[in-house]
Design an enzyme around this catalytic site. Sequence first.
Site, PDB file in Angstrom:
ATOM      1  N   GLU A   1      15.905  -5.270 -28.743  1.00 21.61           N
ATOM      2  CA  GLU A   1      15.952  -4.156 -29.176  1.00 21.61           C
ATOM      3  C   GLU A   1      14.635  -3.713 -29.753  1.00 21.61           C
ATOM      4  O   GLU A   1      13.851  -4.328 -29.603  1.00 21.61           O
ATOM      5  CB  GLU A   1      16.993  -4.272 -30.532  1.00 21.61           C
ATOM      6  CG  GLU A   1      18.447  -4.587 -30.028  1.00 21.61           C
ATOM      7  CD  GLU A   1      19.294  -4.340 -31.357  1.00 21.61           C
ATOM      8  OE1 GLU A   1      18.870  -5.203 -32.441  1.00 21.61           O
ATOM      9  OE2 GLU A   1      20.602  -4.005 -30.955  1.00 21.61           O
TER      10      GLU A   1
ATOM     11  N   HIS B   1      17.245  -0.397 -25.476  1.00 24.28           N
ATOM     12  CA  HIS B   1      16.973  -1.810 -25.324  1.00 24.28           C
ATOM     13  C   HIS B   1      17.780  -2.442 -24.119  1.00 24.28           C
ATOM     14  O   HIS B   1      18.861  -1.823 -23.507  1.00 24.28           O
ATOM     15  CB  HIS B   1      17.502  -2.547 -26.682  1.00 24.28           C
ATOM     16  CG  HIS B   1      18.947  -2.400 -26.650  1.00 24.28           C
ATOM     17  ND1 HIS B   1      19.809  -1.410 -27.528  1.00 24.28           N
ATOM     18  CD2 HIS B   1      20.017  -3.059 -26.325  1.00 24.28           C
ATOM     19  CE1 HIS B   1      20.986  -1.576 -27.520  1.00 24.28           C
ATOM     20  NE2 HIS B   1      21.260  -2.575 -26.646  1.00 24.28           N
TER      21      HIS B   1
ATOM     22  N   ASP C   1      18.889   3.265 -27.104  1.00 21.02           N
ATOM     23  CA  ASP C   1      17.699   3.268 -27.884  1.00 21.02           C
ATOM     24  C   ASP C   1      16.572   2.653 -26.894  1.00 21.02           C
ATOM     25  O   ASP C   1      15.640   2.340 -27.278  1.00 21.02           O
ATOM     26  CB  ASP C   1      17.740   2.570 -29.127  1.00 21.02           C
ATOM     27  CG  ASP C   1      18.176   1.198 -29.196  1.00 21.02           C
ATOM     28  OD1 ASP C   1      18.630   0.710 -27.889  1.00 21.02           O
ATOM     29  OD2 ASP C   1      18.277   0.557 -30.138  1.00 21.02           O
TER      30      ASP C   1
ATOM     31  N   ASP D   1      23.170 -12.252 -22.056  1.00 19.70           N
ATOM     32  CA  ASP D   1      23.453 -12.534 -23.614  1.00 19.70           C
ATOM     33  C   ASP D   1      24.759 -12.858 -23.920  1.00 19.70           C
ATOM     34  O   ASP D   1      25.680 -12.683 -23.170  1.00 19.70           O
ATOM     35  CB  ASP D   1      23.029 -11.252 -24.245  1.00 19.70           C
ATOM     36  CG  ASP D   1      23.392  -9.657 -23.723  1.00 19.70           C
ATOM     37  OD1 ASP D   1      24.589  -9.908 -23.042  1.00 19.70           O
ATOM     38  OD2 ASP D   1      22.834  -8.870 -23.953  1.00 19.70           O
TER      39      ASP D   1
END
Length: 299
Positions: free
Chosen positions: A148, A143, A141, A72
Site C-alpha cells: 500500500e 497498490h 490507491d 498475498d
Amino acid sequence: MRLIIREDPEAVSFYAANYIKQRILEFGPTKERPFVLGLPTGSSPIGVYRYFVDFYRKGELSFKNVITFNMDEYVGIPRDHPESYHSFMFKHLFNHIDIDPQNVNILNGNAEQLDKECERYEKKIQSVGGIELFLGGIGPDGHIAFNEPGSSMKSRTRVKTLAYETVLANARFFGGDVNKVPKLSLTVGVGTVMDAREVVIIITGAHKAIALSKCIEDGVNHMWTVSAIQMHPSSMIVCDEDATLELHVKTVRYFKSIEQVQEQLIGRDNIGLKGSISSLSAMNARAMAALGINPADSE
C-alpha cells in the site's frame, strides 16, 4: 512499458489471458524447465482465470509444467475460510485445471513464525529460478499486492498491516462487517514483483483511473506502488477505456497509435509476442517508407 487499451473488462481479461497462454506455449515448459507464474487475487483476475479454465478445457493450454506463486494471503483466518486467498484460487482456477497441487505456492497466513514464512517464500521463488511472468491487479490507491502507499520500492515478502481504506474495501467480502476483515496480511514486496522477468498488470474501471494516470504520466512514487512498473525492462499494462479517463488525450492516442502502426504497417507476423519487431523482410516498400526505413538497410 507497453499500454494496451481495450473496450471493456471482458476484452481486457481475454487479452491478458491469451497473452499469457501464448507466453507459456512459446516457452514450452517441461518438468525440468517449468514456467513460473505469479498470480493475484481480487476481482480483477477473475475473468482471466475463467479464460485459463476455458483454454484448458479446449485442450489449448496445459498447466502440468507450470509453477505458481500467489501474491498475498490474509493472516489469521483458516486456509479453508471462504474468503481466504487459498480458497479463492482453488475456487476460481486450481480446481478446474491440470496443475500439480505441489506446484501451487500460497503464503501461509497461519504460520507460527510469520517472518520465517516470508523468508521461506522468497527462497522458494529463487529455488525454482525466479518468476518468469507476474500477473497483477491494483487497488484504487495504486497498490500492487498488499504494498500500500508508502511501501518501499525494494520491499520483499513480509507481514503488512492493512490500511483502513483497504479494510473498508474488503468488507464487502465479509458481509459488510469491517470487524471481520483481517487487519494483517502476508504479501510479496514490490521488489519481489519487479524481480520477475516480465510483469503484466490489468487495470479496469473508472475508479482506478487516477491510479493509472499516476502510473503512466507521473514519476515513480512509493505512494503509488504500481508506478514501479515504469522501471521494469519488460512490462505491460492492459486496461479498459474507463480506466483511461484521467489520462491526457495525447497519452491515449500515443499508445493506441503504436498498436495501430504495428498492426497495419508492420504486420502481426513481424511483431514478437512482447512487441519487438522480429523481421523486416516481409514488409512491403510502402510500409517501410511510412516508417522511415530504407529498404537497403534491412538487407
